[in-house]
Design a protein around this motif. Structure first.
Motif, PDB file in Angstrom:
ATOM      1  N   GLU A  77     -23.735 -39.909 -53.458  1.00 44.69           N
ATOM      2  CA  GLU A  77     -24.138 -40.698 -53.194  1.00 44.69           C
ATOM      3  C   GLU A  77     -23.884 -42.001 -53.779  1.00 44.69           C
ATOM      4  OE1 GLU A  77     -25.821 -43.926 -50.854  1.00 44.69           O
ATOM      5  OE2 GLU A  77     -25.856 -42.372 -50.214  1.00 44.69           O
ATOM      6  N   VAL A  78     -23.684 -41.064 -54.982  1.00 46.24           N
ATOM      7  CA  VAL A  78     -24.197 -42.541 -56.182  1.00 46.24           C
ATOM      8  C   VAL A  78     -22.972 -43.026 -56.451  1.00 46.24           C
ATOM      9  CG1 VAL A  78     -24.207 -42.525 -58.903  1.00 46.24           C
ATOM     10  CG2 VAL A  78     -25.805 -40.716 -58.009  1.00 46.24           C
ATOM     11  N   GLU A  79     -21.734 -42.346 -56.670  1.00 45.61           N
ATOM     12  CA  GLU A  79     -20.553 -42.572 -56.165  1.00 45.61           C
ATOM     13  C   GLU A  79     -20.233 -43.827 -55.430  1.00 45.61           C
ATOM     14  OE1 GLU A  79     -17.551 -39.221 -58.848  1.00 45.61           O
ATOM     15  OE2 GLU A  79     -17.666 -39.106 -56.901  1.00 45.61           O
ATOM     16  N   ARG A  80     -20.594 -43.676 -53.994  1.00 45.73           N
ATOM     17  CA  ARG A  80     -20.473 -44.315 -53.245  1.00 45.73           C
ATOM     18  C   ARG A  80     -19.776 -45.786 -52.671  1.00 45.73           C
ATOM     19  NH1 ARG A  80     -21.423 -42.269 -48.505  1.00 45.73           N
ATOM     20  NH2 ARG A  80     -23.251 -41.195 -48.959  1.00 45.73           N
ATOM     21  N   GLU A  81     -20.117 -46.496 -53.659  1.00 46.95           N
ATOM     22  CA  GLU A  81     -19.959 -47.885 -53.385  1.00 46.95           C
ATOM     23  C   GLU A  81     -19.499 -48.428 -55.037  1.00 46.95           C
ATOM     24  OE1 GLU A  81     -21.670 -50.047 -51.422  1.00 46.95           O
ATOM     25  OE2 GLU A  81     -22.648 -48.726 -51.111  1.00 46.95           O
ATOM     26  N   ASN A  82     -18.719 -47.058 -55.415  1.00 47.49           N
ATOM     27  CA  ASN A  82     -17.431 -47.281 -56.396  1.00 47.49           C
ATOM     28  C   ASN A  82     -16.431 -46.650 -56.502  1.00 47.49           C
ATOM     29  OD1 ASN A  82     -20.440 -47.995 -57.945  1.00 47.49           O
ATOM     30  ND2 ASN A  82     -19.078 -49.803 -58.479  1.00 47.49           N
ATOM     31  N   LYS A  83     -16.664 -45.853 -55.430  1.00 49.07           N
ATOM     32  CA  LYS A  83     -14.749 -45.392 -54.916  1.00 49.07           C
ATOM     33  C   LYS A  83     -13.213 -45.306 -55.260  1.00 49.07           C
ATOM     34  CE  LYS A  83     -16.065 -43.111 -51.095  1.00 49.07           C
ATOM     35  NZ  LYS A  83     -15.618 -42.138 -50.114  1.00 49.07           N
ATOM     36  N   GLN A  84     -12.980 -46.846 -54.891  1.00 46.82           N
ATOM     37  CA  GLN A  84     -11.572 -47.386 -55.536  1.00 46.82           C
ATOM     38  C   GLN A  84     -11.663 -47.497 -56.962  1.00 46.82           C
ATOM     39  OE1 GLN A  84     -10.845 -50.589 -53.216  1.00 46.82           O
ATOM     40  NE2 GLN A  84      -9.077 -51.198 -54.440  1.00 46.82           N
ATOM     41  N   GLU A  85     -13.243 -48.192 -58.427  1.00 47.37           N
ATOM     42  CA  GLU A  85     -13.058 -48.037 -58.773  1.00 47.37           C
ATOM     43  C   GLU A  85     -12.421 -46.658 -59.771  1.00 47.37           C
ATOM     44  OE1 GLU A  85     -15.639 -51.524 -60.879  1.00 47.37           O
ATOM     45  OE2 GLU A  85     -16.693 -50.407 -58.609  1.00 47.37           O
ATOM     46  N   LEU A  86     -13.133 -46.117 -59.143  1.00 50.54           N
ATOM     47  CA  LEU A  86     -13.172 -44.875 -59.985  1.00 50.54           C
ATOM     48  C   LEU A  86     -11.988 -43.759 -59.525  1.00 50.54           C
ATOM     49  CD1 LEU A  86     -16.889 -43.136 -59.590  1.00 50.54           C
ATOM     50  CD2 LEU A  86     -15.888 -44.048 -61.249  1.00 50.54           C
ATOM     51  N   GLU A  87     -11.332 -44.058 -58.332  1.00 49.71           N
ATOM     52  CA  GLU A  87     -10.002 -43.495 -58.382  1.00 49.71           C
ATOM     53  C   GLU A  87      -8.609 -44.788 -59.114  1.00 49.71           C
ATOM     54  OE1 GLU A  87     -10.878 -42.816 -53.442  1.00 49.71           O
ATOM     55  OE2 GLU A  87      -9.607 -44.427 -54.133  1.00 49.71           O
ATOM     56  N   GLU A  88      -9.293 -45.285 -59.102  1.00 49.12           N
ATOM     57  CA  GLU A  88      -8.125 -46.188 -60.413  1.00 49.12           C
ATOM     58  C   GLU A  88      -8.120 -45.755 -61.755  1.00 49.12           C
ATOM     59  OE1 GLU A  88      -8.521 -50.425 -59.418  1.00 49.12           O
ATOM     60  OE2 GLU A  88      -8.183 -50.412 -57.536  1.00 49.12           O
ATOM     61  N   LEU A  89      -9.236 -45.230 -61.823  1.00 48.47           N
ATOM     62  CA  LEU A  89      -9.532 -45.039 -63.237  1.00 48.47           C
ATOM     63  C   LEU A  89      -9.179 -43.859 -63.697  1.00 48.47           C
ATOM     64  CD1 LEU A  89     -10.818 -45.671 -66.076  1.00 48.47           C
ATOM     65  CD2 LEU A  89     -13.042 -44.786 -65.177  1.00 48.47           C
ATOM     66  N   ALA A  90      -9.609 -42.711 -62.825  1.00 48.67           N
ATOM     67  CA  ALA A  90      -8.746 -41.612 -62.751  1.00 48.67           C
ATOM     68  C   ALA A  90      -7.559 -41.625 -63.245  1.00 48.67           C
ATOM     69  CB  ALA A  90      -9.312 -40.439 -61.261  1.00 48.67           C
ATOM     70  N   GLN A  91      -6.741 -42.330 -62.271  1.00 53.94           N
ATOM     71  CA  GLN A  91      -5.420 -42.753 -62.443  1.00 53.94           C
ATOM     72  C   GLN A  91      -5.205 -42.552 -63.999  1.00 53.94           C
ATOM     73  OE1 GLN A  91      -2.214 -43.998 -59.167  1.00 53.94           O
ATOM     74  NE2 GLN A  91      -4.522 -44.158 -57.910  1.00 53.94           N
ATOM     75  N   GLU A  92      -6.029 -44.232 -64.059  1.00 53.20           N
ATOM     76  CA  GLU A  92      -5.913 -44.616 -65.421  1.00 53.20           C
ATOM     77  C   GLU A  92      -5.796 -43.579 -66.680  1.00 53.20           C
ATOM     78  OE1 GLU A  92      -5.098 -47.160 -68.719  1.00 53.20           O
ATOM     79  OE2 GLU A  92      -4.446 -47.196 -66.365  1.00 53.20           O
ATOM     80  N   ALA A  93      -6.552 -42.494 -66.414  1.00 54.12           N
ATOM     81  CA  ALA A  93      -7.062 -41.732 -67.465  1.00 54.12           C
ATOM     82  C   ALA A  93      -6.026 -40.768 -67.742  1.00 54.12           C
ATOM     83  CB  ALA A  93      -8.203 -41.298 -67.277  1.00 54.12           C
ATOM     84  N   VAL A  94      -5.647 -40.418 -66.532  1.00 54.90           N
ATOM     85  CA  VAL A  94      -3.844 -39.288 -66.170  1.00 54.90           C
ATOM     86  C   VAL A  94      -2.972 -39.893 -67.336  1.00 54.90           C
ATOM     87  CG1 VAL A  94      -2.719 -38.590 -65.108  1.00 54.90           C
ATOM     88  CG2 VAL A  94      -5.093 -38.242 -64.772  1.00 54.90           C
ATOM     89  N   PHE A  95      -2.800 -41.959 -66.914  1.00 56.24           N
ATOM     90  CA  PHE A  95      -1.996 -42.648 -67.460  1.00 56.24           C
ATOM     91  C   PHE A  95      -1.616 -42.481 -69.164  1.00 56.24           C
ATOM     92  CE2 PHE A  95      -1.093 -44.946 -63.524  1.00 56.24           C
ATOM     93  CZ  PHE A  95      -0.373 -43.312 -62.811  1.00 56.24           C
ATOM     94  N   ARG A  96      -3.250 -42.226 -69.480  1.00 58.40           N
ATOM     95  CA  ARG A  96      -3.110 -42.675 -70.640  1.00 58.40           C
ATOM     96  C   ARG A  96      -2.446 -40.935 -71.382  1.00 58.40           C
ATOM     97  NH1 ARG A  96      -9.559 -44.473 -70.279  1.00 58.40           N
ATOM     98  NH2 ARG A  96      -8.930 -46.374 -69.300  1.00 58.40           N
ATOM     99  N   ILE A  97      -2.708 -39.896 -70.858  1.00 62.41           N
ATOM    100  CA  ILE A  97      -2.485 -38.740 -71.462  1.00 62.41           C
ATOM    101  C   ILE A  97      -1.380 -38.477 -71.102  1.00 62.41           C
ATOM    102  CG2 ILE A  97      -3.503 -36.213 -71.026  1.00 62.41           C
ATOM    103  CD1 ILE A  97      -5.956 -36.494 -70.151  1.00 62.41           C
ATOM    104  N   TYR A  98      -0.735 -38.975 -70.068  1.00 63.42           N
ATOM    105  CA  TYR A  98       0.969 -38.270 -69.270  1.00 63.42           C
ATOM    106  C   TYR A  98       1.310 -39.950 -69.868  1.00 63.42           C
ATOM    107  CZ  TYR A  98      -0.651 -34.096 -68.409  1.00 63.42           C
ATOM    108  OH  TYR A  98      -1.258 -32.291 -69.061  1.00 63.42           O
ATOM    109  N   PRO A  99       1.502 -40.848 -71.214  1.00 65.00           N
ATOM    110  CA  PRO A  99       2.435 -41.929 -70.555  1.00 65.00           C
ATOM    111  C   PRO A  99       3.492 -42.132 -69.638  1.00 65.00           C
ATOM    112  CG  PRO A  99       2.185 -40.897 -72.617  1.00 65.00           C
ATOM    113  CD  PRO A  99       0.978 -40.096 -72.117  1.00 65.00           C
ATOM    114  N   ALA A 100       4.695 -41.023 -70.153  1.00 63.30           N
ATOM    115  CA  ALA A 100       6.382 -40.713 -69.756  1.00 63.30           C
ATOM    116  C   ALA A 100       5.265 -40.347 -67.867  1.00 63.30           C
ATOM    117  CB  ALA A 100       6.154 -39.211 -69.621  1.00 63.30           C
ATOM    118  N   LEU A 101       4.247 -39.789 -67.796  1.00 61.00           N
ATOM    119  CA  LEU A 101       3.914 -40.093 -66.325  1.00 61.00           C
ATOM    120  C   LEU A 101       4.511 -42.004 -65.205  1.00 61.00           C
ATOM    121  CD1 LEU A 101       3.428 -38.359 -63.436  1.00 61.00           C
ATOM    122  CD2 LEU A 101       0.919 -38.373 -64.036  1.00 61.00           C
ATOM    123  N   LYS A 102       3.157 -42.706 -66.128  1.00 55.53           N
ATOM    124  CA  LYS A 102       3.671 -43.633 -66.493  1.00 55.53           C
ATOM    125  C   LYS A 102       4.863 -44.212 -66.275  1.00 55.53           C
ATOM    126  CE  LYS A 102       1.073 -47.883 -65.930  1.00 55.53           C
ATOM    127  NZ  LYS A 102       1.918 -48.666 -65.859  1.00 55.53           N
TER     128      LYS A 102
END
Length: 329
Positions: A52-77
Motif C-alpha cells: 500500500e505504501v509503495e502503490r503510488e510510486n511504483k514506477q519511480e521505485l522501479e526506475e530507481l532500482a535499475q539506477e542503483a544496480v547501474f551504479r554498482i555494475y556500470p558495465a551493465l549500464k
C-alpha cells in the motif's frame, strides 16, 4: 527403498566444513532472543504494509532500482545503453515464479557424465558461483538501500526508508530460522515471492527479467540478474552440457543455502582481498570474472582453500588476485 526419479546435485552446504557453516549461522542470526523477536515482528508488519505504501510510486521505485544496480555494475549500464541487454523490472504483489527448468532425470545426467566425466566438478563450481551471486545480491543490494539511498527514497516518499530498514534488519533471521521450511517450499515451487531470470532473445540480446513485491527485493533480484549474466559467460559452451548443468544446479531449493552460506563465503573472500597490496573494492568484479573463467578443478581448489582456511591454498589465491590487481593499478 524408494528410487529417486529426479537427479539432485549436492547443495553448496555439502562442500563446506561444519565450522564454516556454524560461523555463517552465528553471523547471520541475532543472538538476543528478545531483539530477534522484535526484528521478526517488524519484518512481518512491513511486509504487509509495503504494497500500500509503495502503490503510488511504483514506477519511480522501479526506475530507481535499475539506477542503483547501474551504479554498482556500470558495465551493465553500458550493455543496456548499447542495446545488448534489456532490463524488465517490476514491483508486483504476486510475481509467480521462474519458468526455467528445475529438475533433470538421472538418465539425462548419466548421458551427460558419459561424455563429460568431470560433470560433478562443474556442479560444484556452479554452486560456488551461485552462492556468491545470492550473497552479493543480499549484501550489496540490501546494504546499498540501507546505507546510500535514504535521501533519494525520502524525496519519493518519507514513509519508505524506515520500513525498508525494518525489512533488511529482520530478513536474515527469518531465512536462518525457517531454512528447512523454505527449502521444502522451494522444492515444490511454492512460496516464491520474487525472482530473476536471464533470458536469451533474438539477435544475441539478453533480457534480465526481475519481479519482486517491494523495492529492496527488486534491487536484490536485479543484482542477481547482473551476477547471473556475468557468470553465464563461464558456463560450458556445449549446449547439452550447459543445459544439464543449469537444470541440475540453478534450482529454487538450492537458493536458500546459497543465500545463507554464501554471505559468509563472500565476506571471507573480501577479507582476503582487502589485504592485497593496491586492492580497491571495484576490483572485486574483475577478480571474480577471471576466477569464473578458470577450469572447474582450479576454481574449486581456490574455493576449497578459502572455506577450509587452508593457508597454502589461500596464498595461491592471493597470488592469482594480486596479478589482476597489478594490471588494474
Amino acid at each position: 527403498m524408494i528410487r529417486r526419479r529426479l537427479h539432485e546435485s549436492p547443495p553448496v552446504g555439502d562442500y563446506l566444513p561444519d565450522e564454516f557453516k556454524q560461523q555463517a549461522r552465528q553471523e547471520g542470526s541475532t543472538q538476543d532472543r528478545q531483539e530477534k523477536m522484535q526484528k521478526l515482528s517488524n519484518l512481518n508488519r512491513v511486509m504487509n504494509e509495503l504494497p500500500e505504501v509503495e502503490r503510488e510510486n511504483k514506477q519511480e521505485l522501479e526506475e530507481l532500482a535499475q539506477e542503483a544496480v547501474f551504479r554498482i555494475y556500470p558495465a551493465l549500464k553500458q550493455m543496456v545503453d548499447s542495446g545488448k541487454v534489456i532490463i524488465d523490472a517490476k514491483i508486483i504483489s504476486n510475481p509467480g515464479g521462474r519458468q526455467t527448468p528445475q529438475n533433470i532425470s538421472p538418465r539425462e545426467i548419466e548421458k551427460v557424465k558419459e561424455k563429460n566425466p568431470n560433470f560433478s566438478a562443474l556442479e560444484k563450481k556452479r554452486h560456488f558461483q551461485n552462492a556468491q551471486t545470492q550473497a552479493r545480491a543480499w549484501t550489496d543490494g540490501f546494504n546499498y538501500v540501507s546505507l546510500f539511498m535514504e535521501d533519494e527514497l525520502n524525496d519519493i516518499n518519507p514513509a519508505l526508508y524506515n520500513k525498508y530498514r525494518d525489512f533488511t534488519k529482520g530478513i536474515s533471521d527469518f531465512y536462518w530460522d525457517n531454512a528447512k521450511m523454505l527449502e521444502k517450499m522451494a522444492s515444490m515451487g511454492a512460496g516464491r515471492i520474487a525472482y530473476c531470470d536471464v533470458l536469451p532473445m533474438e539477435g544475441g540480446k539478453v533480457k534480465i527479467e526481475a519481479r519482486a513485491p517491494h523495492f529492496p527485493l527488486l534491487v536484490h533480484e536485479l543484482i542477481k540478474g547482473a551476477e547471473y549474466y556475468k557468470t553465464a559467460h563461464s558456463l560450458p559452451k556445449d549446449p547439452e552440457l550447459r543445459k544439464a548443468l543449469i537444470k541440475s544446479t540453478d534450482t529454487h531449493k538450492h537458493e536458500i543455502q546459497n543465500m545463507n552460506f554464501g554471505r559468509r563465503l563472500v565476506n571471507v573472500m573480501r577479507g582476503i582481498l582487502s589485504k592485497i597490496n593496491g586492492y580497491k573494492p571495484y576490483m572485486e568484479i574483475h577478480i571474480s570474472t577471471q576466477m569464473d573463467n578458470l577450469p572447474e578443478d582450479e576454481y574449486n581448489k581456490f574455493m576449497d582453500a578459502i572455506v577450509n582456511n587452508d593457508t597454502q591454498g589461500i596464498n595461491e589465491f592471493v597470488k592469482f588476485a594480486q596479478n589482476i590487481v597489478n594490471k588494474l593499478i
